[in-house]
Structures are given as C-alpha cells and as structure tokens.
Design a protein around this motif. Structure first.
Motif, short mmCIF file in Angstrom:
data_model
loop_
_atom_site.label_atom_id
_atom_site.label_comp_id
_atom_site.label_asym_id
_atom_site.label_seq_id
_atom_site.Cartn_x
_atom_site.Cartn_y
_atom_site.Cartn_z
N ILE A 46 42.62 39.46 44.70
CA ILE A 46 42.46 40.55 43.87
C ILE A 46 41.63 40.41 42.78
O ILE A 46 40.76 40.94 42.53
CB ILE A 46 43.87 41.21 43.59
N MET A 47 41.92 39.24 42.01
CA MET A 47 40.92 39.06 40.66
C MET A 47 39.67 38.54 41.21
O MET A 47 38.56 38.86 40.54
CB MET A 47 41.57 38.07 39.99
N ALA A 48 39.63 37.87 42.35
CA ALA A 48 38.19 37.41 42.92
C ALA A 48 37.39 38.52 43.23
O ALA A 48 36.13 38.22 42.83
CB ALA A 48 38.23 36.48 43.84
N GLU A 49 38.07 39.46 43.80
CA GLU A 49 37.23 40.61 44.43
C GLU A 49 36.64 41.45 43.24
O GLU A 49 35.52 41.84 43.15
CB GLU A 49 38.13 41.27 45.37
N SER A 50 37.65 41.44 42.26
CA SER A 50 36.96 42.35 41.18
C SER A 50 35.98 41.38 40.10
O SER A 50 35.09 42.10 39.75
CB SER A 50 38.26 42.42 39.97
N ALA A 51 36.31 40.24 40.16
CA ALA A 51 34.98 39.42 39.55
C ALA A 51 33.80 39.67 40.41
O ALA A 51 32.60 39.71 39.81
CB ALA A 51 35.52 37.81 39.38
N ALA A 52 33.87 39.69 41.64
CA ALA A 52 32.73 39.57 42.49
C ALA A 52 32.01 41.01 42.46
O ALA A 52 30.76 41.13 42.26
CB ALA A 52 32.90 39.41 43.91
N ASN A 53 32.68 42.07 42.31
CA ASN A 53 32.21 43.40 42.16
C ASN A 53 31.60 43.69 40.76
O ASN A 53 30.47 44.21 40.57
CB ASN A 53 33.49 44.64 42.09
N GLU A 54 32.27 42.96 39.76
CA GLU A 54 31.39 43.04 38.22
C GLU A 54 30.22 42.36 38.45
O GLU A 54 29.19 42.73 37.81
CB GLU A 54 32.34 42.40 37.15
N MET A 55 29.97 41.08 39.31
CA MET A 55 28.64 40.29 39.34
C MET A 55 27.55 41.18 39.97
O MET A 55 26.50 41.03 39.82
CB MET A 55 28.98 39.14 40.06
N THR A 56 27.96 41.95 40.91
CA THR A 56 26.97 42.69 41.71
C THR A 56 25.84 43.74 41.12
O THR A 56 24.93 43.88 41.30
CB THR A 56 27.57 43.37 43.01
#
Length: 211
Positions: A46-56
C-alpha cells in the motif's frame, strides 16, 4: 537501536513515511549520522503504491521504456510503471514498460544478462534507487547505461542528499532537509571516528547490520 527511530511523514502525502535513526553508520562510500529506514515503503504494497504514484508526477512528459530497480525497489518500480502507463495525462499511456533489476558480479560490478539487454539498448531508462548519499552508485550506474546503450532520462529515489547527479535531476520523496540534521562524511573526516565513537551498524540500500 530501533527505539531511537523517528517517524517522518512525506510533506506531499501523509500516507508515506520513513523512519530515521540517529547514530554513527557506515555506508560503502561514507559515514552518516542517520540511518534512513525504508523497509515499510519498499515492502508494504500500500505504501509502495502511494510512493510510486507520487513519483509519476515528474514523468508525465518523459518517454519511458524501462525502469531499472536497485536497492530492493522492485515493488515501487512495478507500481511506478503501472501508474505511468495507466495515466491518461502521461505520454506513456498504454505503454508496456519493462521493469528489471541489475545483477552484481563478485567484484560488485553491475551487469545485465543477454536476455534483458534488449530492454536497455536504445531505451529511455528511469533509474529507481532507495537512497543517494555521495552519488557514487548513481555515477557507476550511469557508466553502465552508457556501456549497454541505454539513456537515463530520470532518477527517482526515496531519499536523496543530492539534487542531481551527472546532470540528471533526482526526483526524491524525502530530502536531507526533511531530517532533523543529516550529515555525510568521508571515512577520514568522520567526527565520530575521531572521537572514538564506535559504528552502530553498516548500512546500504537493503538495510543494516549491527556491529
């Protein structure tokens, strides 16, 4: 050591956080006064996906063919590729982005096997790393990309003490300014060593080992 941990939330997304532990730590290239613990952000989906979304958000107009994941960032890298290709605002919408991990030989040199080399040759590459301190690992990866014929179009990290390496901006979730006080020292200039203070742990992008 974990009892000293300080939780720091991202200013961009409160769901994203890291733990930092003050002390005397040795990396492969320097000594630092904080260990940045990124275990949750790399391994909890869940946190990894949130981090990835911020990076995009930094790559909407950047063509991307391949994401190269270092330091155990594969989960974030996969979510990043998905988010970039799923966004209707992205130039990479509906693209099938490669997500690969380098291999290291006994001498610590980065290599890619023949079967994945076509995913690098003449490709636009985003380098995904967990942390950047001195930048030596990024510089080494840059030389490797030149050897394999890939072009680094972006660098994304969870934490970085540098703004850019080799002329490429580092898009990071956390900066040194987010920590109470973060310093990195060369081995021969470390004030902790000069005071005779023992090293708490040896650290790298994968974690830490107490001494």
């Amino acid at each position: 050591m974990e009892k000293r941990a300080i939780k720091i939330k991202s200013s961009r997304n409160s769901k994203i956080s890291i733990n930092v532990i003050p002390g005397h730590f040795a990396t492969s290239h320097s000594h630092v006064d904080y260990y940045v613990d990124m275990t949750s952000i790399k391994h909890q989906h869940i946190m990894a996906e949130s981090a990835a979304n911020e990076m995009t958000s930094n790559y909407m107009n950047t063509p991307i063919d391949t994401v190269i994941c270092m330091d155990g960032t594969e989960v974030i890298g996969a979510f990043f590729a998905k988010a970039v290709s799923n966004s209707h605002k992205s130039i990479n919408e509906n693209s099938n982005i490669n997500v690969i991990t380098p291999e290291f030989n006994p001498n610590g040199q980065i290599l890619f096997r023949d079967n994945v080399q076509p995913m690098i040759m003449n490709k636009k590459v985003v380098l995904m790393v967990s942390s950047v301190t001195t930048g030596k690992t990024i510089k080494r990866a840059h030389r490797v990309m030149q050897y394999y014929g890939g072009e680094i179009v972006g660098i994304s990290s969870i934490f970085s003490a540098a703004d850019e390496i080799e002329g490429v901006k580092i898009n990071t979730l956390f900066k040194a300014d987010d920590l109470p006080s973060y310093e990195t020292y060369s081995f021969d200039e470390c004030p902790f060593c000069k005071k005779g203070q023992k090293i708490d742990a040896i650290v790298n992008g994968y974690g830490y080992s107490r001494i």
